[in-house]
Design an enzyme around this catalytic site. Structure first.
Site, PDB file in Angstrom:
ATOM      1  N   GLY A  80      15.691  24.848 -37.085  1.00 43.59           N
ATOM      2  CA  GLY A  80      14.576  25.696 -37.305  1.00 43.59           C
ATOM      3  C   GLY A  80      13.085  25.208 -37.283  1.00 43.59           C
ATOM      4  O   GLY A  80      12.163  24.644 -36.894  1.00 43.59           O
ATOM      5  N   ASP A  81      13.016  24.994 -38.748  1.00 45.29           N
ATOM      6  CA  ASP A  81      11.660  25.500 -39.022  1.00 45.29           C
ATOM      7  C   ASP A  81      12.222  23.133 -38.982  1.00 45.29           C
ATOM      8  O   ASP A  81      10.623  22.803 -38.911  1.00 45.29           O
ATOM      9  CB  ASP A  81      12.130  25.088 -40.724  1.00 45.29           C
ATOM     10  CG  ASP A  81      12.585  26.604 -40.921  1.00 45.29           C
ATOM     11  OD1 ASP A  81      12.182  27.142 -40.705  1.00 45.29           O
ATOM     12  OD2 ASP A  81      13.234  26.339 -42.145  1.00 45.29           O
TER      13      ASP A  81
HETATM   14  N1  LIG Z   1      24.652  22.491 -33.829  1.00 49.29           N
HETATM   15  C1  LIG Z   1      23.505  21.588 -33.130  1.00 49.29           C
HETATM   16  N2  LIG Z   1      23.496  20.714 -32.663  1.00 49.29           N
HETATM   17  C2  LIG Z   1      22.359  19.942 -31.735  1.00 49.29           C
HETATM   18  N3  LIG Z   1      20.952  20.329 -32.188  1.00 49.29           N
HETATM   19  C3  LIG Z   1      21.304  21.603 -32.676  1.00 49.29           C
HETATM   20  C4  LIG Z   1      22.071  21.923 -33.241  1.00 49.29           C
HETATM   21  N4  LIG Z   1      21.166  23.654 -34.079  1.00 49.29           N
HETATM   22  C5  LIG Z   1      20.831  23.119 -34.453  1.00 49.29           C
HETATM   23  N5  LIG Z   1      20.324  21.960 -33.457  1.00 49.29           N
HETATM   24  C6  LIG Z   1      18.674  21.410 -32.874  1.00 49.29           C
HETATM   25  O1  LIG Z   1      17.738  22.352 -33.465  1.00 49.29           O
HETATM   26  C7  LIG Z   1      17.304  22.886 -32.974  1.00 49.29           C
HETATM   27  C8  LIG Z   1      16.097  25.063 -33.856  1.00 49.29           C
HETATM   28  O2  LIG Z   1      17.987  25.624 -34.194  1.00 49.29           O
HETATM   29  P1  LIG Z   1      18.254  26.649 -34.389  1.00 49.29           P
HETATM   30  O3  LIG Z   1      17.875  27.229 -32.665  1.00 49.29           O
HETATM   31  O4  LIG Z   1      19.599  27.082 -34.752  1.00 49.29           O
HETATM   32  O5  LIG Z   1      16.626  26.898 -35.208  1.00 49.29           O
HETATM   33  P2  LIG Z   1      17.159  28.507 -36.269  1.00 49.29           P
HETATM   34  O6  LIG Z   1      18.456  29.682 -35.942  1.00 49.29           O
HETATM   35  O7  LIG Z   1      15.320  29.021 -36.269  1.00 49.29           O
HETATM   36  O8  LIG Z   1      17.168  27.854 -37.565  1.00 49.29           O
HETATM   37  P3  LIG Z   1      16.770  27.999 -38.850  1.00 49.29           P
HETATM   38  O9  LIG Z   1      15.434  29.337 -38.963  1.00 49.29           O
HETATM   39  O10 LIG Z   1      17.970  28.128 -39.737  1.00 49.29           O
HETATM   40  O11 LIG Z   1      16.281  27.527 -39.416  1.00 49.29           O
HETATM   41  C9  LIG Z   1      17.741  23.490 -31.283  1.00 49.29           C
HETATM   42  O12 LIG Z   1      17.337  24.257 -30.864  1.00 49.29           O
HETATM   43  C10 LIG Z   1      18.515  22.643 -31.320  1.00 49.29           C
HETATM   44  O13 LIG Z   1      17.230  21.280 -30.825  1.00 49.29           O
HETATM   45 MG   LIG Z   2      15.007  30.506 -38.047  1.00 45.01          MG
END
Ligand SMILES: Nc1ncnc2c1ncn2[C@@H]1O[C@H](COP(=O)(O)OP(=O)(O)OP(=O)(O)O)[C@@H](O)[C@H]1O
Ligand SMILES: [Mg+2]
Length: 299
Positions: free
Chosen positions: A250-251
């Site tokens: 996400g970051d």
């Molecule tokens: N398993 C995956 N395969 C491909 N792309 C991914 C995957 N996981 C994350 N991404 C990419 O990264 C983006 C952000 O991921 P995610 O939704 O997990 O963020 P988050 O939950 O805010 O993570 P964090 O807070 O740990 O940084 C997703 O929208 C996607 O584009």
């Molecule tokens: Mg996040």
């Protein structure tokens, strides 16, 4: 200039072991150390994308110095407040048949250190960007995000907030340029469980109605939805690859979006964010330039 704030930076000590026996001496098969914390993650990925940023926040002790040196070595400018007591935390991540994390607490942040951070915020100028990401350590007031946004609201600063529940809802009145909840966090804000795209879009629009300029909702392996500044909805799938560690995806997405939006093209910013998020998910550490641009071609 893009500024990021990390209240409680960390060194992530990642150890791999074949079998983890609690109460016994275990031996690691390999180990790595990474500098982290959400704001720092954004700065590090911006640096990979050739975008300058300055990391602000609090560091302490020898671990704090290691964090400063580590990220400066990766091209990130730093201007941390140095705390006189304690040490920046070490988070232990044991990767075995199951993963066990033990996250440190980090140093206490006294009021005078907070005032020093506020002083540094006076340096921000019209057109700068300020990224606030992550949770608030126990020794800081839980309205510190609001206080920071109030302090910079006299200038034309683009603010980015990646935080959960009330932390995010309470800053919407300051019209942040970008908020990036994941779909679970978005649901939590409204006391609902979201799975369908149309539901996610309607709750994301609520955040926009409440003040956010751009709302980016990430959905891990399911992609992301952007409601842009004009209210247009963009959807993006994910890149293909082998998932190694999705923490920080996400970051990385925030960093990719900020680097991409410099072009003024929301669709491109969403794609660069997606490629950066994917590159982190497919790496042991954070996304690196070569993989980000390779994945971008898939989109
Ligand atoms: N398993 C995956 N395969 C491909 N792309 C991914 C995957 N996981 C994350 N991404 C990419 O990264 C983006 C952000 O991921 P995610 O939704 O997990 O963020 P988050 O939950 O805010 O993570 P964090 O807070 O740990 O940084 C997703 O929208 C996607 O584009
Ligand atoms: Mg996040």
């Amino acid at each position: 200039m893009i500024y990021t704030i990390t209240f409680n930076p960390a060194i992530d000590y990642v150890v791999h072991t074949d079998k983890m026996a609690p109460g016994k001496i275990n031996r690691s098969r390999s180990e790595q150390m990474y500098c982290g914390g959400k704001g720092i993650n954004v700065s590090l990925v911006l640096s990979e994308l050739g975008v300058a940023s300055k990391a602000l926040g609090f560091v302490a002790g020898f671990t704090g110095r290691a964090i400063e040196d580590g990220i400066a070595g990766k091209g990130v400018e730093t201007d941390f407040v140095h705390l006189t007591n304690g040490c920046s935390r070490i988070n232990v991540k044991i990767k075995s048949d199951v993963e066990t994390d033990l996250n440190g607490q980090g140093p206490k942040i006294p009021e005078e250190a907070v005032q020093k951070l506020y002083k540094k915020l006076e340096l921000l100028r019209d057109g700068d960007t300020l990224v606030l990401a992550g949770s608030i350590p126990g020794s800081l007031p839980d309205d510190i995000y609001e206080k920071i946004l109030a302090r910079v609201s006299d200038r034309n600063i683009k603010t980015v907030v990646d935080a959960t529940k009330n932390l995010l809802l309470n800053v919407l009145k300051y019209k942040p340029f970008l908020v990036k909840p994941n779909s679970d966090e978005l649901g939590e804000m409204f006391g609902v469980t979201l799975s369908r795209g149309d539901e996610i879009i309607s709750f994301a629009k609520k955040l926009k109605d409440m003040g956010a300029v751009n709302v980016l909702v990430s959905m891990a392996g399911e992609g992301a939805i952007l409601i842009d500044a004009h209210g247009c909805v963009h959807r993006c799938g994910v890149c293909r690859g082998e998932v190694k560690n999705s923490v920080g995806a996400g970051d990385s997405m925030v960093a990719g979006f900020l680097a991409g939006i410099q072009s003024g093209d929301y669709g491109y910013a969403l794609k660069l964010g997606t490629a950066a998020g994917g590159a982190t998910a497919f790496s042991d550490g954070l996304a690196e330039k070569e993989m980000i641009y390779r994945l971008l071609k898939q989109l």
